[in-house]
Design a protein around this motif. Structure first.
Motif, PDB file in Angstrom:
ATOM      1  N   VAL A 169       0.746  -1.275  -0.121  1.00 14.70           N
ATOM      2  CA  VAL A 169       0.079   0.032  -0.035  1.00 14.70           C
ATOM      3  C   VAL A 169       0.950   1.357  -0.119  1.00 14.70           C
ATOM      4  O   VAL A 169       1.847   1.261   0.831  1.00 14.70           O
ATOM      5  CB  VAL A 169      -0.939   0.117   1.268  1.00 14.70           C
ATOM      6  CG1 VAL A 169      -1.718   1.145   1.289  1.00 14.70           C
ATOM      7  CG2 VAL A 169      -1.866  -1.211   1.663  1.00 14.70           C
ATOM      8  N   ALA A 170       0.578   2.269  -0.860  1.00 14.63           N
ATOM      9  CA  ALA A 170       1.405   3.461  -1.196  1.00 14.63           C
ATOM     10  C   ALA A 170       1.026   4.348   0.052  1.00 14.63           C
ATOM     11  O   ALA A 170      -0.301   4.668   0.116  1.00 14.63           O
ATOM     12  CB  ALA A 170       1.368   4.230  -2.360  1.00 14.63           C
ATOM     13  N   VAL A 171       1.715   4.865   0.897  1.00 15.90           N
ATOM     14  CA  VAL A 171       1.392   5.824   1.925  1.00 15.90           C
ATOM     15  C   VAL A 171       2.353   7.025   1.733  1.00 15.90           C
ATOM     16  O   VAL A 171       3.703   6.998   1.712  1.00 15.90           O
ATOM     17  CB  VAL A 171       1.306   4.897   3.357  1.00 15.90           C
ATOM     18  CG1 VAL A 171       0.888   5.769   4.340  1.00 15.90           C
ATOM     19  CG2 VAL A 171       0.741   3.929   3.333  1.00 15.90           C
ATOM     20  N   VAL A 172       1.968   8.308   2.131  1.00 12.94           N
ATOM     21  CA  VAL A 172       2.526   9.537   2.276  1.00 12.94           C
ATOM     22  C   VAL A 172       3.825   9.602   3.267  1.00 12.94           C
ATOM     23  O   VAL A 172       3.378   8.978   4.325  1.00 12.94           O
ATOM     24  CB  VAL A 172       1.610  10.744   2.037  1.00 12.94           C
ATOM     25  CG1 VAL A 172       0.985  10.633   1.039  1.00 12.94           C
ATOM     26  CG2 VAL A 172       1.048  10.691   3.634  1.00 12.94           C
ATOM     27  N   HIS A 213       3.323   7.078   6.450  1.00 13.33           N
ATOM     28  CA  HIS A 213       4.003   5.758   6.277  1.00 13.33           C
ATOM     29  C   HIS A 213       4.425   4.918   7.225  1.00 13.33           C
ATOM     30  O   HIS A 213       4.222   3.804   7.265  1.00 13.33           O
ATOM     31  CB  HIS A 213       4.931   6.262   5.099  1.00 13.33           C
ATOM     32  CG  HIS A 213       5.887   5.070   4.785  1.00 13.33           C
ATOM     33  ND1 HIS A 213       6.961   4.654   5.491  1.00 13.33           N
ATOM     34  CD2 HIS A 213       5.745   4.415   3.609  1.00 13.33           C
ATOM     35  CE1 HIS A 213       7.520   3.613   4.715  1.00 13.33           C
ATOM     36  NE2 HIS A 213       6.797   3.542   3.651  1.00 13.33           N
ATOM     37  N   GLY A 214       5.083   5.816   8.382  1.00 16.22           N
ATOM     38  CA  GLY A 214       5.481   5.169   9.582  1.00 16.22           C
ATOM     39  C   GLY A 214       4.383   4.512  10.183  1.00 16.22           C
ATOM     40  O   GLY A 214       4.644   3.469  10.984  1.00 16.22           O
ATOM     41  N   LEU A 215       3.284   5.261  10.554  1.00 18.22           N
ATOM     42  CA  LEU A 215       2.189   4.651  11.257  1.00 18.22           C
ATOM     43  C   LEU A 215       1.653   3.252  10.327  1.00 18.22           C
ATOM     44  O   LEU A 215       1.336   2.372  11.287  1.00 18.22           O
ATOM     45  CB  LEU A 215       1.139   5.524  11.391  1.00 18.22           C
ATOM     46  CG  LEU A 215      -0.266   5.297  11.996  1.00 18.22           C
ATOM     47  CD1 LEU A 215       0.048   4.664  13.481  1.00 18.22           C
ATOM     48  CD2 LEU A 215      -1.180   6.471  12.179  1.00 18.22           C
ATOM     49  N   ALA A 216       1.583   3.382   9.286  1.00 19.34           N
ATOM     50  CA  ALA A 216       1.131   2.214   8.507  1.00 19.34           C
ATOM     51  C   ALA A 216       2.044   1.138   8.409  1.00 19.34           C
ATOM     52  O   ALA A 216       1.547  -0.122   8.870  1.00 19.34           O
ATOM     53  CB  ALA A 216       1.123   2.604   6.914  1.00 19.34           C
ATOM     54  N   ALA A 231       6.586   3.970  -0.095  1.00 21.10           N
ATOM     55  CA  ALA A 231       6.436   5.424   0.315  1.00 21.10           C
ATOM     56  C   ALA A 231       5.993   6.299  -1.056  1.00 21.10           C
ATOM     57  O   ALA A 231       6.202   6.077  -2.197  1.00 21.10           O
ATOM     58  CB  ALA A 231       7.975   6.000   0.169  1.00 21.10           C
ATOM     59  N   THR A 232       5.029   7.277  -0.808  1.00 21.80           N
ATOM     60  CA  THR A 232       4.468   8.209  -1.778  1.00 21.80           C
ATOM     61  C   THR A 232       4.755   9.766  -1.123  1.00 21.80           C
ATOM     62  O   THR A 232       4.768   9.612   0.170  1.00 21.80           O
ATOM     63  CB  THR A 232       3.163   7.647  -2.221  1.00 21.80           C
ATOM     64  OG1 THR A 232       2.595   8.731  -3.489  1.00 21.80           O
ATOM     65  CG2 THR A 232       1.986   7.893  -1.485  1.00 21.80           C
ATOM     66  N   THR A 233       4.007  10.490  -2.044  1.00 21.46           N
ATOM     67  CA  THR A 233       4.133  12.086  -1.465  1.00 21.46           C
ATOM     68  C   THR A 233       2.660  12.559  -1.677  1.00 21.46           C
ATOM     69  O   THR A 233       1.843  11.873  -2.380  1.00 21.46           O
ATOM     70  CB  THR A 233       4.930  13.033  -2.222  1.00 21.46           C
ATOM     71  OG1 THR A 233       4.491  13.066  -3.620  1.00 21.46           O
ATOM     72  CG2 THR A 233       6.354  12.377  -2.166  1.00 21.46           C
ATOM     73  N   SER A 234       2.181  13.544  -0.785  1.00 23.41           N
ATOM     74  CA  SER A 234       1.024  14.377  -1.104  1.00 23.41           C
ATOM     75  C   SER A 234       0.770  14.831  -2.156  1.00 23.41           C
ATOM     76  O   SER A 234      -0.406  14.808  -2.876  1.00 23.41           O
ATOM     77  CB  SER A 234       1.082  15.599   0.050  1.00 23.41           C
ATOM     78  OG  SER A 234       1.410  15.029   1.227  1.00 23.41           O
ATOM     79  N   ASP A 235       1.883  15.084  -3.208  1.00 24.97           N
ATOM     80  CA  ASP A 235       1.505  15.645  -4.613  1.00 24.97           C
ATOM     81  C   ASP A 235       0.923  14.574  -5.340  1.00 24.97           C
ATOM     82  O   ASP A 235       0.083  14.695  -6.237  1.00 24.97           O
ATOM     83  CB  ASP A 235       2.873  16.241  -5.096  1.00 24.97           C
ATOM     84  CG  ASP A 235       3.085  17.422  -4.680  1.00 24.97           C
ATOM     85  OD1 ASP A 235       2.105  18.090  -4.245  1.00 24.97           O
ATOM     86  OD2 ASP A 235       4.021  18.021  -4.869  1.00 24.97           O
ATOM     87  N   ALA A 236       1.683  13.241  -4.945  1.00 28.81           N
ATOM     88  CA  ALA A 236       1.149  11.980  -5.875  1.00 28.81           C
ATOM     89  C   ALA A 236      -0.216  11.472  -5.478  1.00 28.81           C
ATOM     90  O   ALA A 236      -0.773  10.876  -5.924  1.00 28.81           O
ATOM     91  CB  ALA A 236       2.014  10.979  -5.990  1.00 28.81           C
ATOM     92  N   PHE A 237      -0.599  12.050  -4.216  1.00 25.36           N
ATOM     93  CA  PHE A 237      -1.995  11.538  -3.590  1.00 25.36           C
ATOM     94  C   PHE A 237      -2.961  12.692  -3.025  1.00 25.36           C
ATOM     95  O   PHE A 237      -3.003  13.036  -2.089  1.00 25.36           O
ATOM     96  CB  PHE A 237      -1.550  10.726  -2.525  1.00 25.36           C
ATOM     97  CG  PHE A 237      -2.685   9.934  -1.748  1.00 25.36           C
ATOM     98  CD1 PHE A 237      -2.871   8.598  -2.471  1.00 25.36           C
ATOM     99  CD2 PHE A 237      -3.296  10.086  -0.667  1.00 25.36           C
ATOM    100  CE1 PHE A 237      -4.013   7.776  -1.936  1.00 25.36           C
ATOM    101  CE2 PHE A 237      -4.330   9.399  -0.050  1.00 25.36           C
ATOM    102  CZ  PHE A 237      -4.573   8.274  -0.695  1.00 25.36           C
TER     103      PHE A 237
END
Ligand SMILES: NC(=O)c1ccc[n+]([C@@H]2O[C@H](COP(=O)([O-])OP(=O)(O)OC[C@H]3O[C@@H](n4cnc5c(N)ncnc54)[C@H](OP(=O)(O)O)[C@@H]3O)[C@@H](O)[C@H]2O)c1
Length: 277
Positions: A169-172, A213-216, A231-237
């Protein structure tokens, strides 16, 4: 207390019972808190010593489009509750949020830092703080953050649900905050409700800090699931509401509201899920 059908509210009601207090809930179905007269009549009929106000419009993204509706609940209703409480001689513990801050900081936000919300939800919650403070000096406004617990949609449960059907799962990684277990916050709110000399603004959130991301990742590890957080970023999400990049809450109050580390809270939540399964 209000908002008792919500994620935090039902835990506060249980914590108050456990502490030996009599608890009356003003559920939405019993009393629409945006109705000032109904709120005054309800509170007067109960004559509480204290009110913990957990009722809120909490859909951060929907608030962007429906700010007037959010304002009625997060500000006007908060004012109604506080004025009704003051008229009945009750102390008010009112919940607010880390989203009153803009996310630009290099240390945990303190109670005396200047709020500057990025989005509609934060603006309406800040307006609620002002209404409560204006209504009565006998208030404790508790800003909390990144809540998870049984009985309401939350990030940890979403991650566990996604993990059931995905390998990753991708997470910011570019938002950092203070994950907070309702099981830690609720008893602290009940204690604050009984502490008449403690007034003003308090920050009350899980100790330490984490990215989403750390919490996930910690959730997957502790729950023993094979899913990986990438890892993803807020810009991508992209989401409708802007989120603060840095919303770690600290406290300069002594005594203040100090909760155990968020990792302990996460374990408490996972244990509670297991027990109720
Ligand atoms: N969740 C988080 O991550 C987070 C983070 C920071 C701060 N907070 C703050 O913590 C508090 C509790 O949050 P939560 O996540 O537990 O909220 P929640 O689960 O969304 O519960 C909100 C409660 O408010 C009630 N409510 C809404 N409008 C109402 C109205 N007009 N009259 C009476 N009741 C009404 C809801 O009842 P119905 O469902 O029946 O409408 C529900 O019981 C809120 O003040 C929130 O802003 C939350």
């Amino acid at each position: 207390m209000t908002g008792a059908t919500g994620m935090l509210g039902h835990k506060v009601a249980a914590a108050a019972h456990a502490a030996g207090h009599g608890v009356v809930t003003a559920d939405h179905a019993k009393c629409d808190l945006t109705d000032a007269d109904a709120t005054t009549a309800f509170v007067a009929s109960v004559a509480p010593e204290a009110i913990v106000n957990c009722a809120a419009y909490t859909d951060v993204d929907a608030a962007e489009e429906h700010e007037a509706v959010a304002l009625r609940v997060n500000a006007d209703a908060a004012g109604n509750v506080a004025r009704a409480g003051a008229a009945a001689g009750a102390r008010i513990v009112h919940l607010s949020t880390d989203y009153v801050f803009d996310g630009v900081n290099d240390r945990p936000w303190l109670e005396s830092d200047r709020p500057s919300p990025l989005g509609a939800y934060g603006r309406t919650k800040l307006a609620g703080e002002a209404q409560v403070a204006l209504a009565t000096p006998e208030h404790a406004i508790v800003r909390t953050a990144w809540l998870f617990g049984v009985g309401g949609p939350n990030f940890v449960d979403t991650m566990l649900r996604l993990a059931a059907g995905h390998d990753e799962v991708a997470v910011v990684t570019d938002q950092t905050g203070s994950p907070t277990w309702t099981g830690h916050l609720a008893p602290a709110l009940v204690a604050l409700a009984a502490e008449v000399r403690q007034t003003g603004v308090f920050h009350g959130a899980g100790g330490g800090q984490a990215t989403w991301h750390g919490l996930a990742a910690e959730t997957f590890t502790r729950a023993g699931v094979a899913c990986r957080a990438t890892a993803t970023t807020s810009d991508a999400f992209k989401r409708p509401a802007p989120r603060p990049a840095w919303s770690v809450l600290g406290t300069e109050r002594d005594p203040g509201v100090r909760l155990p580390p968020w990792t302990q809270g996460l374990q408490g939540h996972l244990d509670e899920i297991k027990e109720s399964a």
